[in-house]
Design an enzyme around this catalytic site. Structure first.
Site, PDB file in Angstrom:
ATOM      1  N   LEU A  67      18.304  19.261 -23.304  1.00 26.85           N
ATOM      2  CA  LEU A  67      17.112  18.476 -23.595  1.00 26.85           C
ATOM      3  C   LEU A  67      17.040  17.419 -22.508  1.00 26.85           C
ATOM      4  CD1 LEU A  67      14.764  18.131 -25.609  1.00 26.85           C
ATOM      5  CD2 LEU A  67      16.184  16.518 -26.878  1.00 26.85           C
ATOM      6  N   ASP A  68      15.933  17.382 -21.779  1.00 22.20           N
ATOM      7  CA  ASP A  68      15.835  16.514 -20.610  1.00 22.20           C
ATOM      8  C   ASP A  68      16.080  15.049 -20.957  1.00 22.20           C
ATOM      9  OD1 ASP A  68      15.189  18.638 -18.919  1.00 22.20           O
ATOM     10  OD2 ASP A  68      13.061  18.491 -19.422  1.00 22.20           O
ATOM     11  N   ARG A  69      16.505  14.300 -19.967  1.00 30.12           N
ATOM     12  CA  ARG A  69      16.787  12.877 -20.164  1.00 30.12           C
ATOM     13  C   ARG A  69      15.563  12.130 -20.679  1.00 30.12           C
ATOM     14  NH1 ARG A  69      17.656   8.350 -15.552  1.00 30.12           N
ATOM     15  NH2 ARG A  69      18.621   6.730 -16.826  1.00 30.12           N
TER      16      ARG A  69
END
Length: 212
Positions: A67-69
């Site tokens: 899950l992207d930053r």
């Protein structure tokens, strides 16, 4: 001169020795975490940024997927490699649902394009589910989303069966609806169900293998 006797040919190992399948741990664990905005989906960082270690003090678990930053919401962690593969491997096409705040007012044509598939640089996306969503009662994001006062925003619910890099953001941008905020709400049978940012709970690993 005595002829040299031939040397015995050394035995070679098999070309592709079969590896023993890694056994599941005695106590498989599955954690459901609400990953806050700005947190890396890893347990260490040499630049001092926030990581999972700041929220999950459980030895031996690792993320099942990414899950992207700059995204928030549901992240699964496990100590079981077989379970990790079941959740993250695209072959199993486990559904993932996102609530997405976009810039602009979506029209039906844009939603239909999201449903049918978007031709991205890495190929055509699989058919997806996409619908308008009333503004949800989510927690405030820190830092707050930056809005342009002259342009309205709207919320979408998008469900995918694949997980390309930054896929939701690229899909909405391709139809003229840039993503401002992205929150993952569901992976297969697991949902956030009221978890606050940074909080986690135990879940049943068995659900992964009963999901079709």
């Amino acid at each position: 001169m005595t002829p040299t006797e031939p040397r015995p040919t050394p035995r070679r190992p098999p070309a592709n020795p079969r590896r023993a399948a890694s056994a599941s741990p005695p106590q498989p664990r599955l954690l459901v975490l609400n990953k806050p905005y700005g947190v890396l989906t890893q347990f260490s960082d040499d630049q001092g940024r926030a990581t999972l270690k700041d929220f999950v003090d459980v030895p031996g678990v690792y993320p099942a997927g990414r899950l992207d930053r700059d995204s928030e919401g549901l992240l699964l962690l496990t100590n079981d490699g077989r379970l990790q593969a079941r959740i993250a491997d695209p072959r199993y096409k486990m559904e993932k649902t996102y609530w997405v705040q976009v810039e602009g007012e979506p029209v039906e044509d844009q939603l239909q394009r999201l449903r049918a598939g978007i031709d991205l640089k890495d190929g055509l996306t699989l058919p997806a589910q996409a619908r308008r969503l009333d503004e949800p009662g989510l927690w405030p994001r820190e830092p707050p989303v930056r809005f342009r006062k002259s342009i309205p925003t709207a919320w979408l619910e998008i469900t995918l069966r694949e997980g390309r890099n930054r896929q939701v953001r690229r899909m909405t941008a391709a139809v003229g609806l840039p993503t401002l905020r992205l929150v993952r709400m569901r992976i297969g049978p697991w949902r956030l169900d009221g978890l606050t940012p940074g909080a986690w709970r135990e879940a049943s690993p068995d659900e992964a293998f009963s999901t079709r």
